[in-house]
Design an enzyme around this catalytic site. Sequence first.
Site, PDB file in Angstrom:
ATOM      1  N   SER A 205      -9.267 -25.960  -5.996  1.00  0.00           N
ATOM      2  CA  SER A 205     -10.313 -26.889  -5.592  1.00  0.00           C
ATOM      3  C   SER A 205      -9.985 -27.449  -4.215  1.00  0.00           C
ATOM      4  CB  SER A 205     -10.434 -28.034  -6.607  1.00  0.00           C
ATOM      5  OG  SER A 205      -9.260 -28.824  -6.594  1.00  0.00           O
ATOM      6  N   LYS A 206     -10.855 -28.308  -3.706  1.00  0.00           N
ATOM      7  CA  LYS A 206     -10.697 -28.836  -2.350  1.00  0.00           C
ATOM      8  C   LYS A 206      -9.420 -29.643  -2.173  1.00  0.00           C
ATOM      9  CE  LYS A 206     -15.631 -28.982  -1.262  1.00  0.00           C
ATOM     10  NZ  LYS A 206     -16.802 -29.850  -0.932  1.00  0.00           N
ATOM     11  N   ARG A 207      -8.866 -30.161  -3.258  1.00  0.00           N
ATOM     12  CA  ARG A 207      -7.634 -30.941  -3.102  1.00  0.00           C
ATOM     13  C   ARG A 207      -6.450 -30.054  -2.689  1.00  0.00           C
ATOM     14  NH1 ARG A 207      -8.267 -30.800  -8.651  1.00  0.00           N
ATOM     15  NH2 ARG A 207      -6.588 -29.840  -9.863  1.00  0.00           N
ATOM     16  N   HIS A 208      -6.597 -28.757  -2.869  1.00  0.00           N
ATOM     17  CA  HIS A 208      -5.533 -27.831  -2.479  1.00  0.00           C
ATOM     18  C   HIS A 208      -5.677 -27.379  -1.026  1.00  0.00           C
ATOM     19  CE1 HIS A 208      -5.824 -27.056  -6.971  1.00  0.00           C
ATOM     20  NE2 HIS A 208      -4.617 -27.556  -6.807  1.00  0.00           N
TER      21      HIS A 208
END
Length: 486
Positions: A259-262
Amino acid sequence: MCCSSEKRVRTRFAPSPTGFMHVGNLRTALYAYLLAKSRHGDFVLRIEDTDQARYVEGAVQVIYDTLARAGLRHDEGPDRPGAYGPYVQSERREIYKKYAEELVRKGAAYYCFCGKHEAEPEGEESVSDAACVCPCRSMDPAAAAEMASSGRPHVIRQKIDRSGVSVFTDAVFGEITIENKVLDDQILLKSDGMPTYNFANVVDDHLMCISHVVRGSEYLSSTPKYNLLYRAFGWEIPVYVHLPLIMGRNADGEISKLSKRHGSVSFENLLAEGYLPEAVVNYIALLGWSPKSDQELFRLEELAEKFDVSGLNKSPAVFDYGKLRWMNSEYIKMLSPEAFAEVARPFAALPEKLSSAWPKIAAILHQRTELLSEIPGKIAFLAEVPAFENDLFFNKKSKCSPETAREILTELIPRFEALEALTPEAVGGIISAYAESHGVKLGQPMWAVRIALSGLPVTPGGPGEIMDIIGKDESLKRLKAALERL
């Protein structure tokens, strides 16, 4: 209609126009493309826009642009009509209605007049729904048909036989067994006449002669329902190739769905960060597929030659941004100087006074760049020296200090002034002569001059290259300013 005896390999990529393309979707497209091309078959693009509530304006163009930049040229699609169009699902409503009504006549589907239909998710299994029996399921077919023809709002549901088990074989996961009791009577045709994904993909894959269906492993649990539809129609079931998830590594080291947190998870954002399309495609190809060699760098043509479904892995793949960065640097190094200058310039954000020096700047950046978006930070000092303390002249390895730097600059500045032009060769000659005459290593005067010119311990290019780029007047101005500070 497609003939089941047709042996030509045909794969499809069927994205929904809902925004940017996630790397997981791009990998699905890539593997479908490689599977087709490795067997001299056809790669088909189909736009699955049945869920109009999620439609995003301009998203179809994003799909076209992404495939083009990735080099995945489709043989058929909305923009390349073939024998099995139209290739946009919203343009095929009458086709789906015809086949849904056929299933009702065969007893494999039924009219449902309950009121909760449209809120049900597509492509997801619900055990609680499966445990419930819709009251419309047992309605007299003739009475139900009369109610439907009178205009009463309804959907068409698949009638699932929940006894026994369903067994099918997947090219990646092998034999899969699912108990039919967990399958729900999924909606095939919604009340607005639009099909659900679960129905449209079966009809379209058959009519478009798709021989191999490549998709994410999240659809494994729905596959028995698809197979029941194929059998109800008397159609040949395609070869299934389900792909494992792509995962990301959290800050604490734990693994979770990417996801975008990665980091960036869309192809477009990765390119905006300065990754080359070829590097992204190469990396994604290895994110779940293992070639039968230690080779890591593959052009798309090589991937098409070597790709084989047997090399696909069952286990989820972890997206490693560090590995992608390394691969990107290798692809940058393989570019010709002219090609690098062309792709890098939009990222450089050059001030006007350095515009004419871009070919020289590009030359010192070429073999020293991992990510194109980092170029502005690497070359900002060429426009203006950042603030720095004299302690920066200390360098243990080069045996340099502010005192030795003052001595070096005092002696070298007049020699640089005497040069007609500060070319890399001329500057290098003067610095080398100084080191030799004073019995010191070349690194000592190089360090002193580099710091004075740039205010940085690391720069792309050495003192001679920097002077050549910023010019004689600016070079001497910076050297004298540093000497005055010292």
